[in-house]
Design an enzyme around this catalytic site. Structure first.
Site, PDB file in Angstrom:
ATOM      1  N   SER A  31       0.834  -1.215   0.000  1.00  0.00           N
ATOM      2  CA  SER A  31       0.000   0.000   0.000  1.00  0.00           C
ATOM      3  C   SER A  31       0.862   1.255   0.000  1.00  0.00           C
ATOM      4  O   SER A  31       0.619   2.207  -0.752  1.00  0.00           O
ATOM      5  CB  SER A  31      -0.881   0.029   1.259  1.00  0.00           C
ATOM      6  OG  SER A  31      -1.810  -1.011   1.223  1.00  0.00           O
ATOM      7  N   GLY A 107      -5.803  -4.110  -7.665  1.00  0.00           N
ATOM      8  CA  GLY A 107      -6.982  -3.290  -7.384  1.00  0.00           C
ATOM      9  C   GLY A 107      -6.579  -1.923  -6.854  1.00  0.00           C
ATOM     10  O   GLY A 107      -7.181  -0.904  -7.200  1.00  0.00           O
ATOM     11  N   ARG A 135     -13.207  -7.473 -10.963  1.00  0.00           N
ATOM     12  CA  ARG A 135     -13.472  -6.719  -9.726  1.00  0.00           C
ATOM     13  C   ARG A 135     -14.224  -5.413  -9.995  1.00  0.00           C
ATOM     14  O   ARG A 135     -14.013  -4.765 -11.012  1.00  0.00           O
ATOM     15  CB  ARG A 135     -12.151  -6.468  -8.994  1.00  0.00           C
ATOM     16  CG  ARG A 135     -11.491  -7.781  -8.634  1.00  0.00           C
ATOM     17  CD  ARG A 135     -10.169  -7.596  -7.943  1.00  0.00           C
ATOM     18  NE  ARG A 135     -10.319  -6.963  -6.629  1.00  0.00           N
ATOM     19  CZ  ARG A 135      -9.290  -6.581  -5.888  1.00  0.00           C
ATOM     20  NH1 ARG A 135      -8.058  -6.736  -6.329  1.00  0.00           N
ATOM     21  NH2 ARG A 135      -9.492  -6.045  -4.705  1.00  0.00           N
ATOM     22  N   GLN A 182      -9.111   2.125  -0.683  1.00  0.00           N
ATOM     23  CA  GLN A 182      -8.980   2.383  -2.123  1.00  0.00           C
ATOM     24  C   GLN A 182      -9.981   3.446  -2.560  1.00  0.00           C
ATOM     25  O   GLN A 182      -9.643   4.368  -3.315  1.00  0.00           O
ATOM     26  CB  GLN A 182      -9.170   1.089  -2.911  1.00  0.00           C
ATOM     27  CG  GLN A 182      -8.030   0.105  -2.657  1.00  0.00           C
ATOM     28  CD  GLN A 182      -8.214  -1.211  -3.371  1.00  0.00           C
ATOM     29  OE1 GLN A 182      -9.192  -1.429  -4.079  1.00  0.00           O
ATOM     30  NE2 GLN A 182      -7.269  -2.119  -3.178  1.00  0.00           N
ATOM     31  N   ASP A 342      -6.959  -7.967   4.629  1.00  0.00           N
ATOM     32  CA  ASP A 342      -6.187  -8.864   3.762  1.00  0.00           C
ATOM     33  C   ASP A 342      -5.695 -10.106   4.498  1.00  0.00           C
ATOM     34  O   ASP A 342      -5.079 -10.986   3.892  1.00  0.00           O
ATOM     35  CB  ASP A 342      -4.976  -8.112   3.188  1.00  0.00           C
ATOM     36  CG  ASP A 342      -5.407  -7.017   2.211  1.00  0.00           C
ATOM     37  OD1 ASP A 342      -6.512  -7.136   1.625  1.00  0.00           O
ATOM     38  OD2 ASP A 342      -4.649  -6.049   2.040  1.00  0.00           O
ATOM     39  N   ARG A 417      -2.562 -14.220  -1.921  1.00  0.00           N
ATOM     40  CA  ARG A 417      -2.708 -14.528  -0.499  1.00  0.00           C
ATOM     41  C   ARG A 417      -3.329 -15.905  -0.268  1.00  0.00           C
ATOM     42  O   ARG A 417      -3.058 -16.547   0.744  1.00  0.00           O
ATOM     43  CB  ARG A 417      -3.512 -13.443   0.207  1.00  0.00           C
ATOM     44  CG  ARG A 417      -2.834 -12.075   0.137  1.00  0.00           C
ATOM     45  CD  ARG A 417      -3.373 -11.098   1.146  1.00  0.00           C
ATOM     46  NE  ARG A 417      -3.213  -9.723   0.700  1.00  0.00           N
ATOM     47  CZ  ARG A 417      -2.073  -9.016   0.771  1.00  0.00           C
ATOM     48  NH1 ARG A 417      -0.997  -9.558   1.290  1.00  0.00           N
ATOM     49  NH2 ARG A 417      -2.031  -7.778   0.330  1.00  0.00           N
TER      50      ARG A 417
HETATM   51  C1  S3P Z   1      -5.600  -1.300   0.005  1.00  0.00           C
HETATM   52  C2  S3P Z   1      -6.871  -1.303   0.521  1.00  0.00           C
HETATM   53  C3  S3P Z   1      -7.622  -2.529   0.798  1.00  0.00           C
HETATM   54  C4  S3P Z   1      -6.750  -3.766   0.767  1.00  0.00           C
HETATM   55  C5  S3P Z   1      -5.783  -3.752  -0.383  1.00  0.00           C
HETATM   56  C6  S3P Z   1      -4.869  -2.541  -0.286  1.00  0.00           C
HETATM   57  C7  S3P Z   1      -4.923  -0.001  -0.238  1.00  0.00           C
HETATM   58  O1  S3P Z   1      -8.645  -2.670  -0.172  1.00  0.00           O
HETATM   59  O2  S3P Z   1      -7.527  -4.926   0.705  1.00  0.00           O
HETATM   60  O3  S3P Z   1      -4.979  -4.915  -0.397  1.00  0.00           O
HETATM   61  O4  S3P Z   1      -3.688   0.013  -0.400  1.00  0.00           O
HETATM   62  O5  S3P Z   1      -5.613   1.024  -0.250  1.00  0.00           O
HETATM   63  P1  S3P Z   1     -10.115  -2.001   0.011  1.00  0.00           P
HETATM   64  O6  S3P Z   1      -9.951  -0.533  -0.097  1.00  0.00           O
HETATM   65  O7  S3P Z   1     -10.913  -2.582  -1.123  1.00  0.00           O
HETATM   66  O8  S3P Z   1     -10.595  -2.459   1.344  1.00  0.00           O
END
Ligand code: S3P
Length: 465
Positions: A31, A107, A135, A182, A342, A417
């Site tokens: 992240s 994502g 997704r 996100q 996660d 994962r």
């Molecule tokens: C992340 C937010 C999370 C997490 C992803 C990383 C990020 O997703 O699951 O692995 O770096 O902002 P969500 O925002 O969909 O919860």
């Protein structure tokens, strides 16, 4: 190279490990790595980044920042370790990419960068691998459309997607129905380009790396938990709120990315489950909005200690020491989900080896991760002889360890994962556990297998006999 196109033929098999001991350097936080590159591209002058995760997801974000006009270079620092340098273009200075942006499996990359380019007066085309193309993007399209940006995508808000940004982005005020870093970050990155105040709220705080990095770069950003007057609160009596003042002038900064607690999670759980294990994991990020798994494991009886607590680029960091521990099953409340979203696959593995039943609630978001992780864990654990059930948005796992001794093959559906979780489960018990495609692991934890084997694991590529 994308793992999406390859058809793996040889499974990766994990068999009982003796004990896992030593000191292990866990790769950089995924992240924070994405955000470091993005902020570097928005700052004027040089941003230097050490500890960047060299996984596929992050390397794609690096390539995308270059495609948007930033200069991005990988070199070696004085210590011989990788040093990344980004020369940014300033807020509003990015330029139209000449080709489709391929976000691979990521994502985070797709949603954050969609937020970013929504504030530019050009069209960006974006796609990803088979997992990412499944997704939902509507969760960011909905708020970002209110800034004046336009989105065209496949049915159900799926990639490929075209984002036509707006020359005059409007500051937004958005109440997100889900706690998602996100979504929050996509809105905040767009807001950085809009005049005035952009506000986003969420039911509870999701990871706050964007807010912390904004602050580290000197952006005027405020965050607090606010009370909702009785009768209006759809999701309880409080919400987490972030406000950012747009169009700041940013200058490049040095960033040292901490090691990823979500990657450390696989080592931590392996050490807890394999008798005689003792691991030291230096420099792990311990942002309280990421440590739900470690808190939960401690509640289950885990011996995990933090030493040498400090701060790096606005993020709390510590060294972790983990020793083999007998775990007991517990109830994990829904409120904890955002701080360990996660980590449920690897928690389910810990639960499968604990004494008693573990119930995990509030897991709806797991269905839209790199795979449907709720189904993948319930089905995979059952295949390993563990009693596990996905009921609604809950996962219920009965402990006692994997049963049987015939090798079992788990399909990972391009989900790093899920692959790592089942390789950890293979370290305990008689039953070798194989995954069909370990290449997915490269998205977040390059050389996971080499690192684990160096500590005492027994993971190899071979045909299942
Ligand atoms: C992340 C937010 C999370 C997490 C992803 C990383 C990020 O997703 O699951 O692995 O770096 O902002 P969500 O925002 O969909 O919860």
């Amino acid at each position: 190279m994308s793992h999406a196109a390859s058809t793996p033929s040889i499974p990766t098999v994990s068999s009982r490990a003796k004990s896992l001991t030593g000191r292990a350097v866990v790769p950089g936080d995924k992240s924070i790595s994405h955000r470091a590159l993005i902020m570097g591209a928005l700052a004027v002058g040089e941003t230097t980044i050490t500890g960047l995760l060299m996984g596929e997801d992050v390397l794609r974000t690096a390539a995308v920042m270059a495609a948007l006009g930033a200069k991005v270079e990988e070199s070696k620092g004085p210590d011989g370790k990788p040093l990344w340098r980004v020369w940014g273009r300033g807020i509003g200075g990015l330029t139209e990419p000449a080709d489709i942006l391929d976000m691979g499996n990521s994502g985070t990359g797709a949603r954050l960068i969609a937020g970013l380019v929504s504030a530019y007066p050009f069209t960006t085309f974006m796609t990803g691998d088979a997992s990412l193309r499944r997704r939902p993007m509507d969760r960011i399209i909905k708020p970002l459309s209110q800034t004046g940006a336009r989105f065209t995508c496949r049915a159900g808000g799926r990639l490929p997607m075209a984002v036509t940004g707006t020359p005059l982005p409007m500051p937004l005020s958005y109440d997100s129905p889900i706690a998602s870093a996100q979504v929050k970050s996509a809105v905040l990155l767009a807001g950085l380009h809009a005049p005035g105040l952009t506000t986003v709220t969420e039911p509870v705080a999701s990871r706050d790396h964007t807010e912390r990095m904004f602050r580290y770069f000197g952006v005027d950003v405020r965050s607090e938990t606010v009370k909702i007057p009785a009768g209006r609160g759809q999701h309880g009596s409080s919400r987490y709120k972030v406000e950012v003042l747009g169009q700041p002038e940013l200058s490049g900064r040095p960033i040292n990315v901490p090691a990823d607690p979500s990657s450390a999670a696989f080592l931590v759980v392996s050490a807890l489950l394999v008798p005689g294990s003792h691991l030291i994991l230096p420099n792990i990020g311990i942002n309280p909005l990421r440590t739900g798994l470690f808190d939960t494991l401690q509640e289950m009886g885990a011996d995990i200690t933090y030493t040498n607590r400090r701060e790096e680029a606005g993020e709390p960091v510590a060294d972790l020491e983990v020793k083999y521990s007998a775990l007991k099953g517990i109830n994990v409340p829904a409120e904890r989900a955002p701080s360990m979203i996660d980590e449920y696959p690897i928690l389910a593995v810990a639960a499968a080896c604990a004494d008693g039943v573990t119930r995990m609630d509030g897991l709806g978001e797991l269905k839209v991760k790199e795979s449907d992780r709720l189904a993948a864990m319930a089905n995979g654990l059952k295949a390993c002889g563990v009693a596990a059930d996905a009921v609604g948005e809950s996962l219920i796992v009965r402990g006692g360890g994997p049963k049987g001794n015939a090798p079992v093959l788990i399909p990972v559906e391009l989900d790093h994962r899920i692959a790592m979780s089942f390789l950890v489960l293979g370290m305990v018990g008689e039953r070798p556990i194989a995954v069909d495609d370990a290449s997915a692991i490269n998205t977040s934890f390059p050389d996971f297998v080499g690192l684990m084997n160096g500590l005492g694991a027994n993971i190899e590529s071979r045909e299942l006999s």
